[in-house]
Design a protein around this motif. Structure first.
Motif, PDB file in Angstrom:
ATOM      1  N   ILE A 128     -10.199  16.067 -27.881  1.00 40.00           N
ATOM      2  CA  ILE A 128     -10.538  15.351 -26.646  1.00 40.00           C
ATOM      3  C   ILE A 128      -9.516  14.227 -26.487  1.00 40.00           C
ATOM      4  N   LEU A 129      -8.953  14.120 -25.293  1.00 39.85           N
ATOM      5  CA  LEU A 129      -8.025  13.024 -25.042  1.00 39.85           C
ATOM      6  C   LEU A 129      -8.779  11.895 -24.362  1.00 39.85           C
ATOM      7  N   ILE A 130      -8.859  10.760 -25.050  1.00 38.95           N
ATOM      8  CA  ILE A 130      -9.556   9.599 -24.480  1.00 38.95           C
ATOM      9  C   ILE A 130      -8.526   8.761 -23.735  1.00 38.95           C
ATOM     10  N   LYS A 131      -8.771   8.573 -22.439  1.00 37.28           N
ATOM     11  CA  LYS A 131      -7.815   7.807 -21.627  1.00 37.28           C
ATOM     12  C   LYS A 131      -8.482   6.571 -21.052  1.00 37.28           C
ATOM     13  N   ALA A 132      -7.748   5.476 -21.078  1.00 36.52           N
ATOM     14  CA  ALA A 132      -8.247   4.268 -20.423  1.00 36.52           C
ATOM     15  C   ALA A 132      -8.186   4.488 -18.919  1.00 36.52           C
ATOM     16  N   ASP A 133      -9.192   4.011 -18.195  1.00 39.91           N
ATOM     17  CA  ASP A 133      -9.122   4.069 -16.735  1.00 39.91           C
ATOM     18  C   ASP A 133      -9.626   2.747 -16.180  1.00 39.91           C
ATOM     19  N   LYS A 135     -12.240   1.971 -14.733  1.00 40.84           N
ATOM     20  CA  LYS A 135     -13.650   1.692 -15.001  1.00 40.84           C
ATOM     21  C   LYS A 135     -13.855   1.190 -16.421  1.00 40.84           C
ATOM     22  N   ASP A 136     -12.987   1.651 -17.319  1.00 38.88           N
ATOM     23  CA  ASP A 136     -13.125   1.243 -18.717  1.00 38.88           C
ATOM     24  C   ASP A 136     -11.746   1.182 -19.368  1.00 38.88           C
ATOM     25  N   VAL A 137     -11.135   0.006 -19.297  1.00 38.78           N
ATOM     26  CA  VAL A 137      -9.776  -0.114 -19.842  1.00 38.78           C
ATOM     27  C   VAL A 137      -9.760  -0.084 -21.370  1.00 38.78           C
ATOM     28  N   PHE A 138     -10.910  -0.349 -21.975  1.00 39.25           N
ATOM     29  CA  PHE A 138     -10.942  -0.359 -23.436  1.00 39.25           C
ATOM     30  C   PHE A 138     -11.531   0.923 -24.033  1.00 39.25           C
ATOM     31  N   LYS A 139     -11.614   1.952 -23.201  1.00 36.99           N
ATOM     32  CA  LYS A 139     -12.225   3.211 -23.648  1.00 36.99           C
ATOM     33  C   LYS A 139     -11.631   3.715 -24.980  1.00 36.99           C
ATOM     34  N   ASN A 238       5.218   4.873 -26.846  1.00 34.53           N
ATOM     35  CA  ASN A 238       5.986   5.298 -25.680  1.00 34.53           C
ATOM     36  C   ASN A 238       7.450   5.433 -26.087  1.00 34.53           C
ATOM     37  N   THR A 239       8.231   6.168 -25.278  1.00 35.49           N
ATOM     38  CA  THR A 239       9.647   6.301 -25.652  1.00 35.49           C
ATOM     39  C   THR A 239      10.368   4.957 -25.593  1.00 35.49           C
ATOM     40  N   ASN A 240       9.797   3.965 -24.875  1.00 35.20           N
ATOM     41  CA  ASN A 240      10.438   2.652 -24.854  1.00 35.20           C
ATOM     42  C   ASN A 240      10.097   1.813 -26.086  1.00 35.20           C
ATOM     43  N   GLY A 241       9.290   2.375 -26.997  1.00 35.92           N
ATOM     44  CA  GLY A 241       9.037   1.691 -28.263  1.00 35.92           C
ATOM     45  C   GLY A 241       7.713   0.928 -28.327  1.00 35.92           C
ATOM     46  N   ASP A 244       1.264   2.926 -27.076  1.00 32.82           N
ATOM     47  CA  ASP A 244       0.455   3.258 -25.904  1.00 32.82           C
ATOM     48  C   ASP A 244      -1.019   3.135 -26.253  1.00 32.82           C
ATOM     49  N   GLN A 245      -1.617   2.040 -25.812  1.00 30.14           N
ATOM     50  CA  GLN A 245      -3.024   1.796 -26.162  1.00 30.14           C
ATOM     51  C   GLN A 245      -3.978   2.530 -25.234  1.00 30.14           C
ATOM     52  N   ASN A 246      -3.422   3.238 -24.257  1.00 28.72           N
ATOM     53  CA  ASN A 246      -4.277   3.856 -23.244  1.00 28.72           C
ATOM     54  C   ASN A 246      -4.661   5.303 -23.532  1.00 28.72           C
ATOM     55  N   ARG A 247      -4.078   5.866 -24.579  1.00 24.36           N
ATOM     56  CA  ARG A 247      -4.362   7.277 -24.864  1.00 24.36           C
ATOM     57  C   ARG A 247      -4.619   7.498 -26.347  1.00 24.36           C
ATOM     58  N   ASP A 248      -5.672   8.229 -26.643  1.00 27.44           N
ATOM     59  CA  ASP A 248      -6.023   8.529 -28.027  1.00 27.44           C
ATOM     60  C   ASP A 248      -6.594   9.940 -28.102  1.00 27.44           C
ATOM     61  N   LEU A 249      -6.067  10.713 -29.028  1.00 32.89           N
ATOM     62  CA  LEU A 249      -6.564  12.077 -29.199  1.00 32.89           C
ATOM     63  C   LEU A 249      -7.585  12.084 -30.336  1.00 32.89           C
ATOM     64  N   ILE A 250      -8.753  12.666 -30.084  1.00 29.37           N
ATOM     65  CA  ILE A 250      -9.802  12.705 -31.101  1.00 29.37           C
ATOM     66  C   ILE A 250     -10.141  14.157 -31.417  1.00 29.37           C
ATOM     67  N   ASN A 251     -10.278  14.471 -32.704  1.00 27.90           N
ATOM     68  CA  ASN A 251     -10.669  15.828 -33.072  1.00 27.90           C
ATOM     69  C   ASN A 251     -11.483  15.779 -34.357  1.00 27.90           C
ATOM     70  N   SER A 252     -12.598  16.525 -34.379  1.00 27.93           N
ATOM     71  CA  SER A 252     -13.438  16.457 -35.572  1.00 27.93           C
ATOM     72  C   SER A 252     -13.496  17.779 -36.343  1.00 27.93           C
ATOM     73  N   SER A 253     -12.664  18.762 -35.981  1.00 29.63           N
ATOM     74  CA  SER A 253     -12.703  20.037 -36.713  1.00 29.63           C
ATOM     75  C   SER A 253     -12.115  19.860 -38.115  1.00 29.63           C
ATOM     76  N   SER A 254     -12.506  20.740 -39.044  1.00 29.77           N
ATOM     77  CA  SER A 254     -12.038  20.585 -40.417  1.00 29.77           C
ATOM     78  C   SER A 254     -10.534  20.871 -40.507  1.00 29.77           C
ATOM     79  N   ASP A 255     -10.028  21.797 -39.689  1.00 27.91           N
ATOM     80  CA  ASP A 255      -8.590  22.088 -39.685  1.00 27.91           C
ATOM     81  C   ASP A 255      -7.798  20.859 -39.262  1.00 27.91           C
ATOM     82  N   ALA A 256      -8.314  20.174 -38.232  1.00 26.95           N
ATOM     83  CA  ALA A 256      -7.617  18.983 -37.737  1.00 26.95           C
ATOM     84  C   ALA A 256      -7.642  17.878 -38.793  1.00 26.95           C
ATOM     85  N   ARG A 257      -8.772  17.757 -39.498  1.00 23.74           N
ATOM     86  CA  ARG A 257      -8.857  16.724 -40.529  1.00 23.74           C
ATOM     87  C   ARG A 257      -7.889  17.020 -41.679  1.00 23.74           C
TER      88      ARG A 257
END
Lengths: 286, 278
Positions: A128-133, A135-139, A238-241, A244-257
């Motif tokens: 799941i990609l969690i994105k700030a928007d 409505k919730d900049v700290f998502k 980001n490529t500028n160094g 990026d606090q606005n995007r976080d990928l979350i995964n709970s599968s055992s393969d991902a862990r």
């Protein structure tokens, strides 16, 4: 990895086979069914709503290539067929990961993830990609907070410093959660700078405490990454160094862990554990 | 993954995958850019294609976010980089399979752990030693001959054969170091054949280390600093002595060492004191 010329040579040798298996969705569907077990034509017909003629034409082509064999009226997938379809499925999963989370990858720095791990990126396909928007900049941060507070152990790699995290990690480690954090020299210095002299003793005790270990990574960190017994959370620069606090990928599968632990261990192998003496010397430098 | 999941994955990405993987032009550009940013002239030289073909393909790839918006040099975007690595891997893996198609077809390769099948491209530079009518034991003899020149070996042994024990004993006698991962069944045969006392003294010298693996050991491998040998089971479950894969290539040797480590993690070290309990 092989050099360019060698890869081009191998490509000449193999491009017909690659095209054959990737070109036709019908053949991929047939192979997918057969990988599940031998089938009659009419069973495949029912599964995929394809015409008899379409199936039997393609089945003949698959047989000619040695990907399928026919025993009595049943079609069986060959070892090569099974191998190839598994490989293509993995290729498709990687494609899905790059497409579904394009925002996370595009204009972001991938150099912090080894090629070996990038090749296995298909394991992140159900993330799941969690994105700030607006409505919730700290998502992403509140999700990260959930990840941290629900874990039984935590391994993290971070290119930045958040004073709030510092207190949070101290709190959690007191509850008996084992935490390993890999940080850069710069970040550790920053942490020490925020410590008041009277807290130094306490801080050193915390570092000596087995539950919280700090590791110094010798080099640049370009991932903000956490793996716990429950899930992984991945953010990039980001490529500028900037991080990026606005995007976080979350995964709970055992393969991902498992993938996450390999990523953590890549960094760990190039890190040094901080002792109380190391901490004190940072303090003196300040 | 069940069939329905697979089909929806196929529906989702098949067009995109075809876009990059079916066209010679686009594949070659992606492979070329995987080795670093290039300008048009460099791409032309490397791929032997003309400027207009390359420019056209690059425009299309830019639209799909596979290549970064043009500066002086063209470069892969992060999604483009991931797919370039996957494509190169596919080429390497499919070639390794095709190079020794008969060997792989005749054996149960599904018993090789998936992550190792995925980097089978590392086995491209290898050869298959097959038995012939005039020399039925050619694979075995070739292997034992090579083994006799080695001092440090690591093996994964799901099968027991006495010739192997002789070779290993010789290596140990001459001061070599041997690590073996084996199944419970093979461990029993080993105890029976060598006797507890002899095995104990070998283990005590710490030049012989044994690990017991209760997982499925579907491969027989031997690694030395100089070569890698792979033997497999037939689909019917019997071990096939009639052919082995042999390589002196460093990538193949690394593949073998990593596979050894993979099984080692899933094994328990044999304790001298507990030999009798096995």
């Amino acid at each position: 990895m092989a050099n360019l010329e060698h890869i081009f040579d191998l490509y000449e040798f193999i491009h017909d086979d690659i095209k054959f298996i990737l070109k036709s969705g019908i053949r991929l569907k047939i192979l997918t069914s057969l990988a599940d077990g031998p089938r009659l034509i009419r069973e495949i017909k029912k599964e995929h709503e394809l015409s008899f003629a379409t199936i039997s034409n393609n089945m003949r082509l698959l047989q000619n290539r040695g990907l399928v064999t026919k025993v009595n009226d049943y079609y069986h997938i060959s070892q090569t067929g099974k191998f190839q379809i598994n490989h293509v499925l993995d290729l498709m999963k990687s494609m899905a990961v790059t497409k579904d989370f394009e925002d996370l990858w595009l204009n972001h720095n991938l150099s912090g993830i080894s090629e070996d791990l990038l090749l296995n990126i298909g394991v992140l396909s159900d993330s799941i990609l969690i994105k700030a928007d607006n409505k919730d900049v700290f998502k992403p941060y509140s999700k990260f907070y959930n990840v941290i507070t629900n874990a039984n152990w935590i391994k993290g790699i971070s290119p930045f410093f958040n004073p709030a995290d510092h207190d949070l990690f101290n709190e959690i480690s007191k509850k008996g959660v084992k935490i390993d954090l890999i940080l850069t020299d710069e970040v550790i210095e920053q942490i020490v700078k925020t410590i008041k002299l009277k807290d130094l003793l306490k801080e050193i005790t915390t570092v000596l405490n087995n539950n919280l270990s700090l590791w110094r990574y010798d080099g640049e960190i370009t991932v903000g990454f956490t793996v716990t017994d429950k899930c992984i959370s991945l953010g990039l620069l980001n490529t500028n160094g900037s991080y990026d606090q606005n995007r976080d990928l979350i995964n709970s599968s055992s393969d991902a862990r498992e993938w996450g632990e390999r990523l953590f261990n890549d960094y760990l192998s190039k890190s040094k554990k901080l002792s109380a003496v190391d901490m004190a010397s940072y303090f003196i430098r300040k | 993954m069940d069939i329905n999941e697979t089909i929806s994955l196929l529906d989702e990405v098949h067009e995109d995958l075809k876009f990059i993987a079916i066209s010679n032009v686009r594949i070659k550009i992606m492979i070329s850019l995987n080795f670093g940013p290039k300008n048009l002239k460099m791409l032309r030289n490397e791929t032997n294609m003309n400027s207009s073909t390359i420019s056209h393909a690059i425009n299309q790839m830019e639209k799909r976010n596979l290549i970064n918006p043009r500066t002086e040099f063209y470069s892969l975007s992060s999604p483009g980089k991931i797919m370039a690595l996957k494509l190169i891997n596919t080429i390497m893996v499919f070639s390794a399979l095709k190079n020794h198609q008969k060997f792989w077809m005749e054996h149960d390769i599904c018993r090789i752990p998936e992550q190792f099948l995925r980097c089978m491209g590392m086995l491209n530079e290898s050869s298959v030693i097959e038995s012939t009518n005039s020399n039925l034991t050619k694979p075995l003899n070739t292997y034992l001959e090579l083994l006799s020149q080695e001092r440090t070996i690591k093996c994964v042994s799901p099968i027991f054969f006495s010739h192997h024990i002789e070779s290993v004993t010789k290596i140990l006698k001459e001061g070599g170091k041997v690590d073996i991962i084996l199944t419970r069944e093979v461990m029993e045969s080993l105890l029976e054949n060598t006797g507890e006392e002899k095995l104990e003294s070998c283990l005590k010298s710490s030049r012989l280390n044994l690990w017991l693996c209760d997982d499925d050991l579907g491969v027989a491998i031997t690694n030395t600093p100089r070569f890698f040998v792979l033997g497999l089971f037939s689909v019917d479950g019997t071990y096939d002595f009639s052919s082995v894969l042999l390589s002196h290539n460093s990538d193949a040797i690394r593949w073998g060492y990593e596979l050894f480590e993979y099984y080692k993690k899933r094994s328990k070290k044999v304790d001298i004191k507990k030999l009798t309990f096995i």
